[in-house]
Design an enzyme around this catalytic site. Structure first.
Site, mmCIF file in Angstrom:
data_model
loop_
_atom_site.group_PDB
_atom_site.id
_atom_site.type_symbol
_atom_site.label_atom_id
_atom_site.label_comp_id
_atom_site.label_asym_id
_atom_site.label_seq_id
_atom_site.Cartn_x
_atom_site.Cartn_y
_atom_site.Cartn_z
ATOM 1 N N ASP A 141 0.866 -1.177 0.000
ATOM 2 C CA ASP A 141 0.000 0.000 0.000
ATOM 3 C C ASP A 141 0.901 1.223 0.000
ATOM 4 O O ASP A 141 1.993 1.190 0.574
ATOM 5 C CB ASP A 141 -0.889 0.002 1.255
ATOM 6 C CG ASP A 141 -2.104 0.918 1.134
ATOM 7 O OD1 ASP A 141 -1.903 2.131 0.950
ATOM 8 O OD2 ASP A 141 -3.244 0.427 1.226
ATOM 9 N N ALA A 153 -2.859 0.392 12.725
ATOM 10 C CA ALA A 153 -2.461 -1.012 12.740
ATOM 11 C C ALA A 153 -2.386 -1.574 11.319
ATOM 12 O O ALA A 153 -1.463 -2.325 10.982
ATOM 13 C CB ALA A 153 -3.426 -1.831 13.590
ATOM 14 N N TYR A 154 -3.353 -1.207 10.483
ATOM 15 C CA TYR A 154 -3.321 -1.654 9.090
ATOM 16 C C TYR A 154 -2.047 -1.171 8.403
ATOM 17 O O TYR A 154 -1.336 -1.951 7.755
ATOM 18 C CB TYR A 154 -4.549 -1.142 8.335
ATOM 19 C CG TYR A 154 -4.412 -1.252 6.836
ATOM 20 C CD1 TYR A 154 -4.647 -2.464 6.196
ATOM 21 C CD2 TYR A 154 -4.019 -0.161 6.066
ATOM 22 C CE1 TYR A 154 -4.481 -2.590 4.813
ATOM 23 C CE2 TYR A 154 -3.861 -0.273 4.693
ATOM 24 C CZ TYR A 154 -4.095 -1.485 4.070
ATOM 25 O OH TYR A 154 -3.932 -1.602 2.712
ATOM 26 N N CYS A 155 -1.758 0.127 8.515
ATOM 27 C CA CYS A 155 -0.582 0.684 7.849
ATOM 28 C C CYS A 155 0.699 0.022 8.353
ATOM 29 O O CYS A 155 1.604 -0.277 7.571
ATOM 30 C CB CYS A 155 -0.523 2.192 8.078
ATOM 31 S SG CYS A 155 -1.861 3.113 7.292
ATOM 32 N N SER A 157 1.007 -2.982 9.577
ATOM 33 C CA SER A 157 1.091 -4.363 9.094
ATOM 34 C C SER A 157 1.534 -4.412 7.636
ATOM 35 O O SER A 157 2.283 -5.311 7.228
ATOM 36 C CB SER A 157 -0.253 -5.073 9.269
ATOM 37 O OG SER A 157 -1.257 -4.536 8.424
#
Length: 254
Positions: A141, A153-155, A157
Site C-alpha cells: 500500500d 495497525a493496518y498501515c 502491518s
C-alpha cells in the site's frame, strides 16, 4: 502431466485478486486460488481450471495446511502473489486494539511470510525447471510510506510486509525475485461515500480511480522483466506525492 507454470494467489475470490487470477490463467498458468469466502468469482475460476483452496489467513495452522496441500500437488511454483489483506480503521476502544493489531499483522504480514517461506523450495525448484528466476509479488500500500493515522495497525502491518519483501528478496536470491506493488486508489469500496471519493481523487495527481487493471498490468510487467527484485512499485496515480494525504483511507482490502 501438465508442464504449465504454477501460480499461487491469495484473496482470489474478489476484486484485485480475481482480476489478477483471470490474467494469470490467460497467461497459461496453472492456478491455485486461495480465498476466504466462497463467491461466484471463485466458481468462475474453478470453471477456468483453477484449483480453489479455502483458507482463513488469520489462522496460522490453516495457512500451513494450505501450503502443505499445494506442495503435495506440485513440486514447483513459478509465481506467488500475496494479495489478500484486511483493511480497517483502528478500534475506538483502546482495549480492543492489541487483539485487532495481532489479527491484522497475521493476515497482512505473517501469513504472506509463511507462504514465502513455505513455498520457497518450490519456487527455487521452478527456477531450475524453467531456467529463469521465480517471482513473489506482495501487494502492499502507498500507506507504507505515508501512513494514515486512522488506520495505524493496518498501515503498520503493510509496512511490515514491505520490509519482509526486502528481506526475502535477499534471502531467496538469485533463484527467486521478490517485489512489492503499492496500490493507491484503484477501486473504491461500497462503503466509501461520494464525498470521500472526491476527497481521495482531489489528493491524487492524475485525479481519477486507477482500476484493478492498472495493478494487473504492473504484475504482468514484473512477470516479464526478470531483472527486478527488491522493488517497491507504486501504482497510485501520484497520490503519494500530493500534499495532505487522505483523511479517508483507500487501501487494498482482499
Amino acid at each position: 502431466m501438465s508442464t504449465a507454470p504454477v501460480a499461487v494467489i491469495t484473496g482470489a475470490g474478489r476484486r484485485l485478486g480475481y482480476e489478477s487470477s483471470l490474467a494469470l490463467i490467460e497467461r497459461g498458468y496453472r492456478l491455485f486460488a486461495l480465498y476466504r469466502t466462497h463467491t461466484d468469482e471463485v466458481d468462475h475460476l474453478i470453471g477456468r481450471g483453477a484449483t480453489a483452496l479455502q483458507v482463513d489467513l488469520a489462522d496460522p495452522d490453516a495457512v500451513q495446511a494450505r501450503i502443505d496441500d499445494i506442495i503435495r500437488d506440485t513440486s514447483s511454483v513459478s509465481l506467488l502473489v500475496n494479495n489478500a489483506s484486511t483493511f480497517e480503521t483502528d478500534a475506538q476502544d483502546p482495549r480492543q486494539r492489541p487483539d485487532q493489531a495481532a489479527r491484522l499483522f497475521q493476515i497482512n504480514s505473517t501469513a504472506p511470510m509463511q507462504l514465502m517461506h513455505g513455498l520457497g523450495p518450490a519456487l527455487e525448484a521452478a527456477a531450475r525447471v524453467y531456467g529463469r528466476p521465480s517471482l513473489i509479488v506482495n501487494i502492499t500500500d502507498i500507506f507504507t510510506e505515508r501512513p494514515n493515522p486512522l488506520y495505524g495497525a493496518y498501515c503498520a502491518s503493510k509496512a511490515a510486509l514491505a520490509n519482509l519483501t526486502l528481506s526475502y528478496a535477499a534471502l531467496l536470491a538469485p533463484d527467486v525475485r521478490v517485489n512489492a506493488i503499492m496500490p493507491g486508489p484503484i477501486g473504491f469500496l461500497p462503503r466509501h461515500t461520494d464525498s470521500q471519493r472526491q476527497q481521495v481523487l482531489s489528493e491524487t495527481l492524475l485525479a481519477r480511480e486507477g482500476g484493478f487493471h492498472s495493478v494487473v498490468m504492473q504484475l504482468l510487467a514484473l512477470v516479464d522483466n526478470d531483472f527486478i527484485t527488491g522493488a517497491q512499485i507504486p501504482v497510485d496515480g501520484g497520490r503519494r506525492l500530493a500534499q495532505g494525504m487522505a483523511r479517508h483511507g483507500q487501501g487494498s482490502p482482499d
